[in-house]
Design a protein around this motif. Structure first.
Motif, PDB file in Angstrom:
ATOM      1  N   VAL A 127       0.885  -1.000  -0.023  1.00  0.00           N
ATOM      2  CA  VAL A 127       0.521   0.062   0.141  1.00  0.00           C
ATOM      3  C   VAL A 127       0.599   0.970  -0.353  1.00  0.00           C
ATOM      4  N   LYS A 128       0.378   2.292  -1.119  1.00  0.00           N
ATOM      5  CA  LYS A 128       1.507   3.483  -1.056  1.00  0.00           C
ATOM      6  C   LYS A 128       0.599   4.265   0.009  1.00  0.00           C
ATOM      7  N   PHE A 129       1.632   5.556   0.589  1.00  0.00           N
ATOM      8  CA  PHE A 129       0.964   6.308   1.518  1.00  0.00           C
ATOM      9  C   PHE A 129       1.001   7.840   0.837  1.00  0.00           C
ATOM     10  N   ILE A 130       0.986   8.885   0.802  1.00  0.00           N
ATOM     11  CA  ILE A 130       1.307  10.381   0.549  1.00  0.00           C
ATOM     12  C   ILE A 130       0.530  10.429   1.788  1.00  0.00           C
ATOM     13  N   ARG A 131       1.039  11.164   2.117  1.00  0.00           N
ATOM     14  CA  ARG A 131       1.224  11.866   3.500  1.00  0.00           C
ATOM     15  C   ARG A 131       1.742  13.293   3.472  1.00  0.00           C
ATOM     16  N   LYS A 132       0.989  14.181   4.160  1.00  0.00           N
ATOM     17  CA  LYS A 132       0.529  15.659   4.927  1.00  0.00           C
ATOM     18  C   LYS A 132       0.185  15.919   3.456  1.00  0.00           C
ATOM     19  N   HIS A 133      -0.850  15.763   2.996  1.00  0.00           N
ATOM     20  CA  HIS A 133      -1.601  15.877   1.294  1.00  0.00           C
ATOM     21  C   HIS A 133      -3.268  15.811   1.663  1.00  0.00           C
ATOM     22  N   VAL A 134      -3.628  17.064   0.845  1.00  0.00           N
ATOM     23  CA  VAL A 134      -4.749  17.038   0.712  1.00  0.00           C
ATOM     24  C   VAL A 134      -5.172  17.416  -0.504  1.00  0.00           C
ATOM     25  N   PRO A 135      -6.637  16.894  -1.007  1.00  0.00           N
ATOM     26  CA  PRO A 135      -6.643  16.829  -2.512  1.00  0.00           C
ATOM     27  C   PRO A 135      -7.228  18.520  -2.489  1.00  0.00           C
ATOM     28  N   ILE A 136      -7.407  19.203  -3.381  1.00  0.00           N
ATOM     29  CA  ILE A 136      -8.146  20.129  -3.799  1.00  0.00           C
ATOM     30  C   ILE A 136      -9.118  20.081  -4.793  1.00  0.00           C
ATOM     31  N   LYS A 137      -8.528  18.975  -5.997  1.00  0.00           N
ATOM     32  CA  LYS A 137      -9.570  18.736  -7.215  1.00  0.00           C
ATOM     33  C   LYS A 137      -9.915  17.376  -7.930  1.00  0.00           C
TER      34      LYS A 137
END
Length: 600
Positions: free
Chosen positions: A348-358
């Protein structure tokens, strides 16, 4: 006395008693020396309510009155309290009626012809439990349940989140993923199979949904058998004792009840960014998704996010989880991070400290292709990625904002829609109660709602006193490596008792089942948190390993009984099992000692 005269005398006495009941707002048949009668008379004094009291022990024919009252009400003892011609009962029932608000309603003359004794709004685990128990206690009960379709149009049957879009399908799909791992292990144990192994989403989805359908039907039958009137309609208060019910065709009916129980549960929260509701799904959609989701981005770090990400990866899908801050907020962070690390090590890959904006649609389809633009929470970095499916799992909102609670006068926390209640699940409006996930500051767990609903009905209608215990509730997160917990996290224990007053005993372990396939050596972990100030009583239990739910349930019972470290040490483990590690913990975290396990 001849029988005819005796009958005439009884008739006259009955008529006299009835006249007293009819002509007084409050009529109390009492005995001057009875402490229970004194309690009731004192209550009416406190309420500044005039009541007509007849002291049967000071009357020549008081015994006859008591015998006739028994015949009229079925109650042998005094006090016997009548308000506006309604028989309330004795001391306990009068005090309970005062407590739950029905006494005040009777005094105001609001006892006129309520259609139901109890209306339950919400047909999930808590609502069903409460309604069936109340009906079994002889009350006239209605349950209203209505699922507002998701933006994708998904809807489901009776039983609430757990049965339809929560615990049940989640655990079954988690099991499907575990079976994939078991097949990989099987070859090492001598099982030979040549054909390529692949997973069929449609087969799994159909089987899971067929089982859920059987549960929906079972609930309907159960309500019918208990004489609960189930209505598939959206309920909304129009007055404190009156609701409007709107069915899917828009037809409105109105119903009244003496009491109400709110059990409306929660629904997934969306992000509030462009494209989220148009193109994304939530857990409300996933379990009946008619196609395999393909390459999936999961937004969130809740247990729903990690569980769904875990089983999708276990089914062989490409899964990425986007995390805004920390994993499993509210859970022990040491355990949460270990569960996350295990997932990362298993693809499982993790993208940390990010939020979607669109979120944008590149191509429609089943699944289609979506472009997700996200922004770092720590810098101006913007990242774009392509996925087939985006699943939002950033938390849930209480379903309380559109059921007319303002018209009933029920107070709600404006920030989260949760309802504050007292320790008897009573809202600020005495005849309205709330249970389950919508409660402020309580566990959002199915068994908790079931227990609270059942006990509430017994208190209201069976004179019981037992309240729901929200302390030391065991729970499990069904991540690929399951995490079971009961009691305090290490952070909370430190906050409550101070670092110097707790001791943490811990150990890594290697399940015997994992040894032959040669996987995950010393990746499982367990710890207990003990209160030094209270005989090393266990105040926190945490287990990361196979069958976490089964292991945690037993230790949850032990904690309910106040288990200490000494008692755990004195318990003989079952060998060879994972759970036995809890009976042999001897390394403290503060010592920094080696906690790896080698062999038995």
């Amino acid at each position: 006395m001849p029988p005819v005269e005796k009958d005439a005398g009884k008739k006259e006495l009955k008529s006299r008693i009835q006249e007293l009941i009819d002509s007084n707002q409050v009529m109390v048949f009492s005995k001057s020396y009875c402490p229970f009668c004194v309690k009731v008379k004192d209550l009416f004094k406190e309420l500044n309510v005039d009541c007509n009291v007849m002291e049967l022990d000071l009357m020549e024919n008081g015994t006859n009155y008591q015998e006739m009252l028994l015949e009229m009400t079925g109650q042998k003892t005094v006090p016997q309290v009548f308000i506006n011609k309604t028989h309330v009962g004795g001391c306990d029932k009068t005090l309970q009626a005062h407590k739950d608000g029905s006494l005040q309603s009777l005094l105001k003359g609001e006892n006129e012809a309520f259609e139901y004794d109890l209306i339950v709004i919400g047909g999930g685990s808590g609502g069903l439990s409460c309604s069936k128990e109340a009906a079994s206690l002889g009350k006239k009960v209605m349950v209203l349940d209505y699922v507002v379709p998701t933006p994708k149009g998904t809807t489901w049957g009776l039983g609430g989140t757990c049965v339809n879009v929560g615990c049940i399908p989640k655990k079954l799909m988690h099991q499907a993923a575990l079976l994939g791992s078991a097949m990989e292990d099987a070859r090492k144990f001598g099982w030979e199979f040549d054909e390529s192994v692949k997973h069929n989403w449609e087969t799994m989805k159909t089987a899971v949904n067929n089982y859920i359908g059987s549960l929906n039907w079972g609930y309907r039958v159960s309500l019918r058998d208990k004489n609960v009137n189930y209505v598939n309609a959206y309920a909304e208060f129009v007055e404190p004792h009156k609701i409007k019910a709107t069915n899917k065709r828009g037809k409105e009916t109105f119903h009244t009840a003496a009491r109400f129980v709110l059990a409306t549960g929660e629904r997934p929260r969306y992000l509030g960014v462009p494209g989220d509701q148009e193109y994304c799904i939530t857990s409300d959609d996933l379990f009946s998704l008619p196609y395999c989701p393909g390459k999936t981005l999961i937004v969130g770090a809740s247990y729903v996010a990690l569980e769904c990400g875990g089983f999708l990866a276990g089914l062989g899908l490409d899964v990425t989880i986007m995390v805004r801050s920390i994993l499993l907020r509210g859970f022990d962070q040491d355990m949460a991070n270990r569960a996350g690390e295990y997932m990362e090590e298993h693809g499982v890959k993790f993208i940390r400290k990010h939020v979607p904006i669109k979120i944008e649609e590149l191509e429609a389809g089943t699944p289609g292709r979506l472009k997700v633009t996200s922004k770092s929470t720590e810098s101006d970095e913007v990242v774009e990625g392509e996925y087939n499916t985006v699943l939002i799992a950033v938390g849930r909102n209480a379903c309380t904002d559109k059921i007319g609670l303002d018209k009933a006068g029920v107070k709600v926390n404006p920030k989260n829609g949760k309802i504050p209640v007292n320790d008897e699940e009573q809202t600020n409006v005495p005849h309205i109660y709330a249970i389950g996930d919508i409660l402020e500051g309580k566990w959002e767990l199915t068994p908790v709602a079931i227990q609270a609903g059942k006990l509430l009905a017994r208190r209201l209608y069976a004179g019981a006193a037992v309240k729901c215990d929200y302390i030391n509730v065991p729970t499990t997160v069904f991540t690929p490596m399951e995490y079971g917990a009961c009691g305090l996290s290490e952070e909370k224990a430190t906050e409550f008792y101070g670092q110097d007053n707790i001791e943490v005993y811990h150990s890594l372990f290697w399940p015997l089942e994992f040894t032959v396939p040669g996987r995950d050596n010393n990746k499982c972990y367990s710890k207990i948190i003990c209160n030094k100030l209270d005989n090393d009583r266990v105040i926190g239990f945490h287990y990361l390993g196979p069958n976490a739910g089964e292991v945690t349930q037993g230790f949850g019972a032990a904690m309910k009984c106040g288990v200490t470290k000494e008692q755990l040490d004195g318990t003989i483990g079952i060998h060879p099992t994972c759970a036995e590690v809890l009976t042999t913990l001897d390394v403290t975290k503060s010592s920094g000692g080696d906690i790896t396990k080698a062999g038995c």
